[in-house]
Design a protein around this motif. Sequence first.
Motif, short mmCIF file in Angstrom:
data_model
loop_
_atom_site.label_atom_id
_atom_site.label_comp_id
_atom_site.label_asym_id
_atom_site.label_seq_id
_atom_site.Cartn_x
_atom_site.Cartn_y
_atom_site.Cartn_z
N TYR A 1 42.22 41.27 41.43
CA TYR A 1 43.23 40.76 40.52
C TYR A 1 44.42 41.71 40.58
O TYR A 1 44.33 42.78 41.19
CB TYR A 1 42.69 40.59 39.11
CG TYR A 1 42.19 41.86 38.44
CD1 TYR A 1 40.91 42.33 38.68
CD2 TYR A 1 42.99 42.55 37.54
CE1 TYR A 1 40.44 43.49 38.07
CE2 TYR A 1 42.54 43.69 36.92
CZ TYR A 1 41.27 44.16 37.17
OH TYR A 1 40.83 45.30 36.56
N ARG A 2 45.51 41.32 40.01
CA ARG A 2 46.70 42.16 40.07
C ARG A 2 47.45 42.11 38.74
O ARG A 2 47.28 41.19 37.94
CB ARG A 2 47.63 41.71 41.20
CG ARG A 2 48.21 40.31 41.04
CD ARG A 2 48.92 39.87 42.31
NE ARG A 2 49.51 38.55 42.18
CZ ARG A 2 50.06 37.87 43.18
NH1 ARG A 2 50.09 38.39 44.41
NH2 ARG A 2 50.59 36.68 42.97
N GLN A 3 48.27 43.12 38.56
CA GLN A 3 49.07 43.20 37.35
C GLN A 3 50.43 43.79 37.69
O GLN A 3 50.52 44.92 38.17
CB GLN A 3 48.38 44.01 36.26
CG GLN A 3 49.08 43.92 34.91
CD GLN A 3 48.19 44.37 33.76
OE1 GLN A 3 47.22 45.09 33.96
NE2 GLN A 3 48.52 43.94 32.55
N ALA A 4 51.46 43.01 37.46
CA ALA A 4 52.83 43.46 37.66
C ALA A 4 53.37 44.02 36.35
O ALA A 4 52.87 43.67 35.28
CB ALA A 4 53.69 42.30 38.14
N PRO A 5 54.36 44.88 36.41
CA PRO A 5 54.93 45.47 35.18
C PRO A 5 55.39 44.40 34.21
O PRO A 5 56.09 43.46 34.58
CB PRO A 5 56.11 46.28 35.70
CG PRO A 5 55.76 46.61 37.10
CD PRO A 5 55.00 45.41 37.61
N ASP B 1 54.68 39.28 45.12
CA ASP B 1 53.32 39.82 45.25
C ASP B 1 53.27 41.29 44.82
O ASP B 1 52.17 41.87 44.76
CB ASP B 1 52.84 39.73 46.70
CG ASP B 1 52.66 38.30 47.17
OD1 ASP B 1 53.04 38.00 48.32
OD2 ASP B 1 52.14 37.48 46.38
N THR B 2 54.41 41.87 44.52
CA THR B 2 54.44 43.26 44.08
C THR B 2 53.67 43.44 42.78
O THR B 2 53.91 42.73 41.80
CB THR B 2 55.90 43.71 43.88
OG1 THR B 2 56.57 43.69 45.14
CG2 THR B 2 55.96 45.11 43.29
N ALA B 3 52.71 44.35 42.78
CA ALA B 3 51.86 44.58 41.62
C ALA B 3 50.89 45.71 41.95
O ALA B 3 50.79 46.15 43.10
CB ALA B 3 51.07 43.32 41.26
N VAL B 4 50.18 46.13 40.93
CA VAL B 4 49.02 47.00 41.15
C VAL B 4 47.82 46.08 41.33
O VAL B 4 47.57 45.20 40.49
CB VAL B 4 48.78 47.96 39.98
CG1 VAL B 4 47.54 48.80 40.23
CG2 VAL B 4 50.00 48.86 39.78
N TYR B 5 47.11 46.27 42.41
CA TYR B 5 45.96 45.43 42.73
C TYR B 5 44.68 46.19 42.39
O TYR B 5 44.50 47.36 42.75
CB TYR B 5 45.97 45.06 44.21
CG TYR B 5 46.98 44.00 44.53
CD1 TYR B 5 48.34 44.26 44.49
CD2 TYR B 5 46.58 42.70 44.87
CE1 TYR B 5 49.28 43.27 44.76
CE2 TYR B 5 47.51 41.71 45.16
CZ TYR B 5 48.85 42.01 45.10
OH TYR B 5 49.77 41.02 45.37
N TYR B 6 43.78 45.48 41.72
CA TYR B 6 42.50 46.04 41.29
C TYR B 6 41.36 45.21 41.86
O TYR B 6 41.49 43.99 42.02
CB TYR B 6 42.38 46.02 39.77
CG TYR B 6 43.45 46.78 39.02
CD1 TYR B 6 44.66 46.19 38.71
CD2 TYR B 6 43.23 48.09 38.61
CE1 TYR B 6 45.64 46.88 38.02
CE2 TYR B 6 44.20 48.79 37.91
CZ TYR B 6 45.40 48.18 37.61
OH TYR B 6 46.37 48.87 36.91
N CYS B 7 40.24 45.87 42.11
CA CYS B 7 39.05 45.11 42.46
C CYS B 7 38.06 45.19 41.30
O CYS B 7 38.10 46.13 40.51
CB CYS B 7 38.40 45.64 43.74
SG CYS B 7 37.87 47.35 43.69
N ASN B 8 37.24 44.16 41.20
CA ASN B 8 36.20 44.18 40.20
C ASN B 8 34.94 43.54 40.77
O ASN B 8 34.96 42.89 41.81
CB ASN B 8 36.65 43.52 38.90
CG ASN B 8 36.96 42.04 39.03
OD1 ASN B 8 37.03 41.51 40.14
ND2 ASN B 8 37.15 41.37 37.92
N ALA B 9 33.84 43.76 40.06
CA ALA B 9 32.55 43.25 40.50
C ALA B 9 31.70 42.95 39.28
O ALA B 9 31.83 43.59 38.25
CB ALA B 9 31.86 44.27 41.39
#
Length: 114
Positions: A36-40, A88-96
């Motif tokens: 998932y991602r989160q932009a400012p 698409d600029t954002a911080v991308y995170y992975c989760n499980a």
Amino acid sequence: VQLQASGGGLVQPGGSLRLSCAASGSIFSFHLMGWYRQAPGKQREFVARIYGGGSTNYADSVEGRFTISRDIRKSTVYLQMNSLKPEDTAVYYCNAFKGTVEYRGQGTQVTVSS
């Protein structure tokens, strides 16, 4: 379980990046892993997921451009991102997920700019 995301960076529009999410243990036990991602200033946004059986889902905004995959032997999930756009600029995170328990990794910054 710890998840370590990497592979972010600065890329020009139209370029590509491959993100990696390495788990400290086997990913075989996770029934779902994703990005998932989160932009400012924006809410967290689903990007892609892969189920234990290998099926995948994508957000409409990345369908056809991004590909999620995994290497069980390396305990790693990947996100291949092609035809990148400034949005698409954002911080991308992975989760499980293991049952109802969610594990999250730290993020990796992706910046798409000329």
